[in-house]
Enzyme design. Structure first.
Site, mmCIF file in Angstrom:
data_model
loop_
_atom_site.group_PDB
_atom_site.id
_atom_site.type_symbol
_atom_site.label_atom_id
_atom_site.label_comp_id
_atom_site.label_asym_id
_atom_site.label_seq_id
_atom_site.Cartn_x
_atom_site.Cartn_y
_atom_site.Cartn_z
ATOM 1 N N CYS A 85 28.840 38.482 5.806
ATOM 2 C CA CYS A 85 27.381 38.588 5.829
ATOM 3 C C CYS A 85 26.914 39.899 6.430
ATOM 4 O O CYS A 85 27.355 40.278 7.524
ATOM 5 C CB CYS A 85 26.799 37.450 6.658
ATOM 6 S SG CYS A 85 27.449 35.833 6.276
ATOM 7 N N ASN A 265 21.378 37.016 5.164
ATOM 8 C CA ASN A 265 22.423 37.275 4.177
ATOM 9 C C ASN A 265 22.080 36.519 2.884
ATOM 10 O O ASN A 265 21.106 35.764 2.841
ATOM 11 C CB ASN A 265 23.777 36.852 4.741
ATOM 12 C CG ASN A 265 23.920 35.352 4.823
ATOM 13 O OD1 ASN A 265 23.020 34.656 5.294
ATOM 14 N ND2 ASN A 265 25.050 34.832 4.369
ATOM 15 N N CYS A 267 22.925 33.876 1.230
ATOM 16 C CA CYS A 267 22.742 32.422 1.157
ATOM 17 C C CYS A 267 21.926 31.850 2.302
ATOM 18 O O CYS A 267 21.738 30.631 2.387
ATOM 19 C CB CYS A 267 24.099 31.734 1.078
ATOM 20 S SG CYS A 267 24.920 32.037 -0.493
ATOM 21 N N GLY A 268 21.455 32.696 3.196
ATOM 22 C CA GLY A 268 20.463 32.293 4.169
ATOM 23 C C GLY A 268 20.957 31.724 5.473
ATOM 24 O O GLY A 268 20.159 31.462 6.371
ATOM 25 N N GLU A 269 22.280 31.530 5.629
ATOM 26 C CA GLU A 269 22.747 30.902 6.863
ATOM 27 C C GLU A 269 22.828 31.874 8.031
ATOM 28 O O GLU A 269 23.005 31.466 9.178
ATOM 29 C CB GLU A 269 24.109 30.230 6.658
ATOM 30 C CG GLU A 269 25.311 31.158 6.634
ATOM 31 C CD GLU A 269 25.561 31.810 5.281
ATOM 32 O OE1 GLU A 269 26.590 32.471 5.124
ATOM 33 O OE2 GLU A 269 24.712 31.626 4.383
ATOM 34 N N THR A 432 30.625 26.632 1.725
ATOM 35 C CA THR A 432 32.083 26.473 1.777
ATOM 36 C C THR A 432 32.625 25.927 0.469
ATOM 37 O O THR A 432 33.690 25.313 0.450
ATOM 38 C CB THR A 432 32.482 25.527 2.934
ATOM 39 O OG1 THR A 432 31.942 24.225 2.671
ATOM 40 C CG2 THR A 432 31.973 26.025 4.268
ATOM 41 N N GLY A 433 31.889 26.145 -0.622
ATOM 42 C CA GLY A 433 32.285 25.531 -1.882
ATOM 43 C C GLY A 433 33.711 25.824 -2.288
ATOM 44 O O GLY A 433 34.489 24.912 -2.604
ATOM 45 N N ILE A 435 36.307 27.318 -0.447
ATOM 46 C CA ILE A 435 37.350 26.935 0.506
ATOM 47 C C ILE A 435 37.449 25.427 0.629
ATOM 48 O O ILE A 435 38.521 24.901 0.961
ATOM 49 C CB ILE A 435 37.154 27.596 1.890
ATOM 50 C CG1 ILE A 435 35.827 27.187 2.540
ATOM 51 C CG2 ILE A 435 37.294 29.093 1.809
ATOM 52 C CD1 ILE A 435 35.710 27.627 3.982
#
Length: 785
Positions: A85, A265, A267-269, A432-433, A435
């Site tokens: 990120c 970043n 995806c926003g996390e 985490t799709g 992994i």
């Protein structure tokens, strides 16, 4: 070798297994990959052997899952970053500064980083540019430049870059920003989010007027609810923009005293300051459940504590082990030592503990687990500070006065006061799709299980295909224990059967214990009324979330298909082109190692041999600036019943074009003959802009002759069924709204059909939206990681 599913093995081989430049495997087993990563992250330690073994134990059996960049890059010796990120620097409102930041963005994506930008700093469209005698083109025009740049950068050599663009809710161009993606093909490399302030949310609640201003000048005043409705209608129609509650992010930031955040970043996390960077890792909660499905099933809290402490140390060491695209990013990362420790497998863990996702029991369990993770992480970081020193910008008085830190228990606060803390922020919930697929297909992040079972096509060594069942980790464990015919308990609930409210309460429960933010998608049924849809965002704000992203099946972002038992036809199956006689691959079975498969796409290390005759089509185009027409011939090959482009020829009487057309056709044909996802050829050609200007063709503006050629190739790919037809998908979408969900037992429900678009990598209709990101359940492609 760990006993994992075939798709897990494939994900490891394609994404995380270290290979030499010639493709030879360096990591022979998954354990080799764990050993490589453990050894690399132990290098900063005095006792490397001790910590290498402890790190290996944490990685073993998928208990701790570092993000993909760490799994693939640590110990590889390659010039890549371990950070997922980045938020780039503040874009200055002048031409030279803008393009300097474009260069920095390209360098960052080249090393594998996703990036975020706040474009609120750029003056609005039509504003005067002093000293030039011209009007500003506005931030969206420069976002188009970033988008074109991103199309040409292969992130870390194998993946398209991902970007986030944010804009403040009071910027004069916010309405254009909200509606930017209504234009087909525009800004497709960006995720978009509106920065909603507390003042704006209050104005929406009170139906107050709202001023759009820039540098003290008011450009427009409208009702706050009118602007809010525009945001809501846009995201209702095509899932963007998301909403970021930016004042809450800054107020609850542990570093509120030394930084201001205005972007995240992709995806926003990870809300980050200028040049901020963060690396990620996830504790696999499903791996820690003891006595699954028993009445006393529970997570081993002592093991969770030890695992979190080890994970914090690993991620802290990764900061020192990583390379950085830019020196500003390295300085920022080392000054604050942010890490993003999160979880995955939450939904599976809840199922194994007999708690239905979204229920009060699930919320209580989730809060217990997340509170324990936060506590262990903070204590581990204080111990690291005592051993190695606090992060350089640590200032005890303001840090301990922070809103989030004040919520910690007295033991943790006392430890911080005594030793300082090594990492300014510690927790985050990232996508985490991929992994999670690698880790025996556990549920992803804090998302519910999308589907407990589906099928995918697998290419066999003899060239035939077979269907392979892919099932969720908890689903397999239950049937292994109870038998294949056992009825599923009520805790087995998937995303299709949850209400938006179930998602929101779970996100809010987790957010209480997360320093940074959360990447999550709230799935909404296609027939959800608009007024009810709007309430989802208000509920997210009122419950303390830092942002909200929804996905409702729609015509723009994806077609609708059913989750179905293997072998049952779908609307798309019926519309697929008829199979044609197969042509030889050009390699005998003994050379099968030259061919591997990802989803529905075949990849080769050797190009295909050309048969004597090929089916094809010739197209004629007239470029207005040329005296002679161009004739474009595309020939195809048929593999496994699927027709795909094999070669291209361009002919014209205009000799001015001869050299570059020959070079272009040879290059494109070479790409076609290697197999794989060749749709990017269309994207690259269509993105070319002629600096002398394009031309109008058929009532549309085409930016260059190369773009016109790209459109011809795209039309051909659609005609032969290699690419999906957007017009047909829109028709399917309209017809599919009445479809029913087919449940695992073969029964049908009244819920919405599952939204699954075609994957841009393997072309399978397996693309889902979760964690604010696109994930292919067939080949593991992820837009975000």
């Amino acid at each position: 070798m760990p006993q994992v599913t075939a798709i897990s093995q494939q994900i490891w081989d394609m994404k995380y297994r270290l290979k030499a430049l010639d493709g030879a495997a360096v990591d022979k087993t998954i354990e080799d990959s764990w050993r490589r990563v453990a050894s690399a992250l132990a290098e900063p330690e005095k006792d490397q052997a001790l910590w290498s073994e402890r790190f290996y134990e944490a990685l073993k059996d998928f208990k701790f899952l570092p993000a993909g960049r760490i799994l693939a890059g640590a110990g590889s010796g390659r010039n890549v970053t371990l950070f997922n990120c980045f938020v780039m620097g503040t874009v200055p409102d002048d031409m030279s500064g803008i393009f300097e930041h474009l260069r920095e963005a390209a360098l960052t994506m080249q090393q594998g980083g996703g990036i975020g930008y706040d474009f609120s700093t750029l003056r609005p469209r039509g504003a005067p540019v002093k000293g030039v005698g011209a009007d500003a083109s506005g931030p969206l025009s420069f976002m188009d430049v970033w988008d074109a740049m991103c199309r040409t950068i292969m992130s870390a050599g194998h993946r398209r870059g991902a970007m986030m663009a944010t804009m403040r809710c009071d910027h004069p161009d916010i309405e254009a920003f909200i509606e930017a993606k209504r234009e087909p093909g525009r800004l497709r490399m960006f995720n978009l989010s509106v920065l909603a302030t507390d003042t704006f949310m209050t104005a929406v609640k009170e139906d107050a007027p709202w001023a759009l201003t820039f540098n003290g000048t008011t450009y427009k005043v409208l009702a706050a609810r009118e602007l809010w409705d525009k945001i809501m209608r846009s995201t209702y129609a095509y899932a963007e923009p998301g909403v970021i509650f930016i004042d809450r992010i800054n107020r609850r930031n542990n570093l509120y005293y030394c930084e201001t955040i205005s972007a995240t970043n992709p995806c926003g996390e990870q809300p980050l300051p200028p040049y901020g960077a963060c690396l990620l890792g996830s504790v696999n909660l499903a791996s820690l459940v003891r006595k699954p499905f028993d009445p006393d099933a529970a997570i081993d809290m002592a093991e969770l504590d030890g695992l979190v402490r080890t994970a914090v140390r690993m991620l802290d060491n990764a900061i020192d082990a990583s390379r950085f695209p830019l020196p500003q990013q390295e300085a920022e990362a080392r000054a604050k030592r942010r890490i993003g420790l999160g979880v995955t497998g939450l939904a599976d863990a809840l199922i194994m503990c007999s708690a239905r996702y979204g229920s009060s029991a699930a919320v209580a369990l989730t809060e217990r687990w997340m509170s324990a993770i936060r506590r262990s992480a903070y204590l581990a970081s204080t111990e690291l500070a005592a051993e190695k020193g606090a992060f350089p910008l640590y200032d005890a008085e303001p840090y301990l006065a922070g809103e989030t830190v004040k919520e910690l228990d007295e033991e943790v606060r006392a430890a911080i006061a005594k030793s300082g803390i090594r990492n300014a922020l510690l927790t985050s919930i990232a996508p985490t799709g991929t992994i999670s697929l690698f880790a025996d297909n556990v549920s992803s992040g804090l998302e519910p299980v999308f589907s407990f079972k589906y099928s995918r096509n697998v290419l066999m060594p003899d060239g035939s295909r077979t269907q392979e069942e892919v099932s969720d980790h908890a689903y397999r464990l239950f049937h292994r224990r109870e038998g294949e015919t056992a009825a599923l308990p009520d805790s087995f609930v998937d995303a299709q059967r949850l209400s938006p409210g179930d998602h929101v309460v779970m996100q809010a429960a987790v957010q209480k214990y997360v320093d940074s933010s959360i990447s999550k998608t709230i799935n909404c049924p296609v027939d959800l009324p608009f007024e009810t849809f709007k309430d989802v965002y208000i509920q997210a704000y009122e419950l303390g979330c830092k942002g909200c992203t929804t996905y409702r099946p729609n015509e723009v972002t994806g077609a609708v298909l059913e989750v179905r038992p293997a072998g049952q036809a779908t609307t798309r199956d019926a519309a697929a082109p008829a199979a044609q006689p197969e042509l030889p691959l050009g390699a005998p079975p003994a050379q099968a190692e030259d061919v591997y498969e990802a989803g529905g796409v075949i990849y080769m290390t050797q190009p295909l041999d050309r048969p004597e005759a090929l089916p094809g089509q010739t197209y004629k185009i007239r470029w207005p600036e040329s005296d002679h027409a161009l004739y474009i011939t595309l020939n195809d090959i048929v593999q496994d019943g699927r027709r795909r482009p094999f070669e291209v020829f361009i002919n014209s009487k205009n000799m001015e074009h001869y050299a570059w057309t020959v070079g272009l056709t040879r290059m494109i044909s070479a790409v076609f003959r290697r197999g794989g996802d060749v749709s990017f050829v269309v994207e690259e050609l269509k993105a070319v802009f002629d600096p002398r200007g394009g031309c109008w063709m058929g009532g549309r503006y085409v930016p260059s002759l190369l773009a016109a050629i790209g459109e011809v190739i795209e039309r051909h790919m659609i005609d032969i069924g290699f690419l999906p037809d957007p017009a047909r998908e829109r028709r399917e979408m309209a017809g599919a709204r009445a479809l029913k969900v087919v449940n695992l037992d073969g029964s049908t429900g009244d819920g919405p059909a599952t939204a699954m678009a075609r994957c841009p990598k393997c072309s399978s209709p397996s693309l889902i939206r979760q964690e604010g990101c696109d994930l292919c359940t067939s080949c593991g492609y992820s837009k975000c990681g």
